[in-house]
Design a protein around this motif. Structure first.
Motif, PDB file in Angstrom:
ATOM      1  N   LEU A   1     -30.642  42.052 118.602  1.00  0.00           N
ATOM      2  CA  LEU A   1     -29.397  42.712 118.206  1.00  0.00           C
ATOM      3  C   LEU A   1     -29.628  43.573 116.959  1.00  0.00           C
ATOM      4  O   LEU A   1     -29.127  44.705 116.871  1.00  0.00           O
ATOM      5  CB  LEU A   1     -28.329  41.634 117.936  1.00  0.00           C
ATOM      6  N   ASP A   2     -30.398  43.055 116.036  1.00  0.00           N
ATOM      7  CA  ASP A   2     -30.743  43.778 114.818  1.00  0.00           C
ATOM      8  C   ASP A   2     -31.468  45.083 115.197  1.00  0.00           C
ATOM      9  O   ASP A   2     -31.149  46.165 114.685  1.00  0.00           O
ATOM     10  CB  ASP A   2     -31.658  42.869 113.967  1.00  0.00           C
ATOM     11  N   ALA A   3     -32.420  44.977 116.119  1.00  0.00           N
ATOM     12  CA  ALA A   3     -33.192  46.160 116.528  1.00  0.00           C
ATOM     13  C   ALA A   3     -32.302  47.169 117.253  1.00  0.00           C
ATOM     14  O   ALA A   3     -32.410  48.377 117.030  1.00  0.00           O
ATOM     15  CB  ALA A   3     -34.364  45.733 117.415  1.00  0.00           C
ATOM     16  N   VAL A   4     -31.417  46.675 118.103  1.00  0.00           N
ATOM     17  CA  VAL A   4     -30.518  47.577 118.851  1.00  0.00           C
ATOM     18  C   VAL A   4     -29.616  48.328 117.875  1.00  0.00           C
ATOM     19  O   VAL A   4     -29.418  49.546 117.982  1.00  0.00           O
ATOM     20  CB  VAL A   4     -29.676  46.774 119.884  1.00  0.00           C
ATOM     21  N   ALA A   5     -29.073  47.588 116.891  1.00  0.00           N
ATOM     22  CA  ALA A   5     -28.152  48.218 115.940  1.00  0.00           C
ATOM     23  C   ALA A   5     -28.892  49.143 114.969  1.00  0.00           C
ATOM     24  O   ALA A   5     -28.266  49.936 114.267  1.00  0.00           O
ATOM     25  CB  ALA A   5     -27.375  47.152 115.171  1.00  0.00           C
ATOM     26  N   SER A   6     -30.231  49.049 114.936  1.00  0.00           N
ATOM     27  CA  SER A   6     -31.010  49.939 114.064  1.00  0.00           C
ATOM     28  C   SER A   6     -31.377  51.241 114.768  1.00  0.00           C
ATOM     29  O   SER A   6     -31.938  52.146 114.140  1.00  0.00           O
ATOM     30  CB  SER A   6     -32.300  49.243 113.601  1.00  0.00           C
ATOM     31  N   VAL A   7     -31.089  51.333 116.056  1.00  0.00           N
ATOM     32  CA  VAL A   7     -31.374  52.580 116.791  1.00  0.00           C
ATOM     33  C   VAL A   7     -30.464  53.677 116.233  1.00  0.00           C
ATOM     34  O   VAL A   7     -29.287  53.442 115.971  1.00  0.00           O
ATOM     35  CB  VAL A   7     -31.137  52.388 118.310  1.00  0.00           C
TER      36      VAL A   7
END
Ligand code: SAH
Ligand code: SF4
Ligand code: F3S
Length: 438
Positions: free
Chosen positions: A219-225
């Motif tokens: 989720l952290d990685a997705v929201a960092s896109v």
């Protein structure tokens, strides 16, 4: 050549219908058309409760005449009900005009199955116990712009005693994080404004080690896109909800401050019989932890009434949970016995009149919460992602971060834009008002 897809059930199915449309397009079907004009009609079914099945049976049966009159029309039935033990045989017996039946693990083969049907008279039936092919190569026809759905897990390992999903969707499998991220990046580049990560229990992502990272990390990685879009995820299971996840929600403005956390019941004895593996106290402590990090974070839920042996007092514990947890809204269901599940074999099934009376009281309590929370928005502004135009009302509509639907006039097409709504009045989960600076 045109297609028509009829979808029942959850968001997962809605997205799988987009994949089915993608496969049909690849096979040369131009676009979706009304039922009567279609050359192929696909039913993407659900079997979570009896009424979902009855609904599909009714709609399939109604095609008998069209099928007789229209030469070359193909009728296909797929999804969870097709996969359910014994249902394919029943479907073929009741509706011998069905051309093709495919299970939840056979979606990716649909194109090949259509080819096979063209070569043979009798129906093609393909029902595997396990997914043979991944779906990553299918290009879905996304029909919900500015919203897009992304699978992160398939199947479920939880075996809640009332639930048929583990039997028709198989064991939990995680998509590789890099594939999820690639899809999210391309959706963001294409201009999608809301991305929802889908799984029966997103918190147990990577339980099979195939994802490559935990759900909070994903989720952290997705929201960092990069890009201007919102992120939602569902469904979370209370047994796996964690502070780490709540911290990721707090960290990113992109992640909607809203948690869908199905409680199912407020009674510990019933939760035990349901095999949910948490207590009322644990549930309440999780949302208290979440709200200590994100003040007043809205929580929505699913609730079942009339589970076998549920007493009046135990039902009242569900009612009191609605107040205590202060749910922003809830999906409420009457327990429906599903053949093959543990609960269907239990003694003490609750009479329908009792369940009906309970669900009416529950809905009244949920509506009271819904109204109270919606009224908090009145007189304030809230950011809405405009999703659609309602011709009947002549108003645009879209949801705010908390999932409340906002309606407003606008003199330009603002679908796909984030707009600021000044809320003038509220009705149930709907907010009405006018746009600021437009
Ligand atoms: N995986 C999600 C959603 C499952 S289906 C979860 O675990 O929450 C959506 C909802 O349908 C469930 O949360 C439950 O409330 C309801 N449901 C499932 N089986 C049911 C049954 N047999 N009868 C009534 N409601 C049911
Ligand atoms: Fe069904 Fe429980 Fe799995 Fe949800 S977590 S799909 S309710 S078995
Ligand atoms: Fe969804 Fe219904 Fe299947 S809720 S997973 S379509 S049984």
């Amino acid at each position: 050549m045109y297609y028509h897809i009829v979808t029942y059930g959850c968001q997962m199915n809605v997205h799988e219908s987009e994949k089915i449309a993608g496969i049909l397009k690849e096979k040369g079907y131009e676009r979706e058309a009304p039922l009567e004009e279609a050359d192929i009609i696909v039913f993407n079914t659900c079997c979570i409760r009896e009424n979902a099945e009855n609904h599909a049976f009714g709609n399939i049966g109604a095609l008998k005449k069209l099928k007789r009159e229209k030469k070359g029309l193909l009728i296909a039935v797929g999804g969870c009900m097709a996969q359910e033990a014994g249902k394919a045989e029943l479907l073929r017996r009741k509706f011998p005009f069905i051309d093709l039946i495919f299970g939840t693990h056979n979606l990716a083969e649909l194109g090949a199955l259509i080819d096979r049907k063209r070569l043979q008279r009798r129906a093609v039936v393909s029902l595997s116990e396990e997914r043979a092919e991944t779906e990553d190569h299918i290009e879905p026809v996304r029909t919900s712009y500015p919203n897009a759905w992304v699978n992160i897990t398939y199947g479920c390992n939880n075996f809640c005693s009332y639930c048929i999903v583990p039997y028709v969707r198989g064991r939990e499998r995680s998509r590789r994080a890099e594939d999820v991220l690639r899809e999210v990046r391309s959706l963001a580049e294409e201009g999608f404004r809301e991305i929802t990560l889908l799984g029966q229990n997103v918190n147990s992502y990577n339980s099979d080690g195939q994802g490559g990272m935990s759900f909070p990390e994903l989720l952290d990685a997705v929201a960092s896109v990069e890009g201007k879009f919102r992120v939602r995820f569902m469904t979370s299971h209370p047994k796996d909800f964690s502070e780490e996840l709540a911290r990721v929600m707090k960290k990113h403005g992109k992640i909607c401050n809203l948690l869908h956390l199905p409680a199912q019941s407020g009674s510990n004895r019933i939760l035990g019989l349901m095999n949910r593996r948490y207590t009322r106290e644990k549930y309440l402590s999780e949302i208290a932890m979440l709200r200590s990090l994100i003040p007043d974070c809205p929580v929505t839920t699913d609730l079942i009434v009339g589970f076998p042996t549920e007493t009046e007092e135990e039902f009242e514990e569900t009612l009191s949970l609605v107040k205590e947890a202060n749910f922003a809204s809830a999906f409420t269901f009457v327990y429906s016995p599903r053949t093959g599940t543990k609960a269907a074999e239990m003694e003490g099934q609750i009479p329908e009149e009792v369940s009906k009376e309970r669900i009416m009281r529950l809905v009244a309590q949920v509506n009271e919460n819904t109204r109270a929370l919606s009224s908090l928005f009145v007189g304030k502004t809230t950011e809405i992602l405009c999703e659609d135009y309602d011709e009947k009302r002549g108003l645009y509509l879209g949801r705010n971060e908390a999932g409340r639907m906002g309606y407003f006039p606008c003199d330009r097409n603002c679908i796909g834009e984030f707009v600021t709504l000044r809320v003038e009045r509220a009705n149930g989960v709907s907010l009405y008002g006018t746009l600021e600076d437009s």
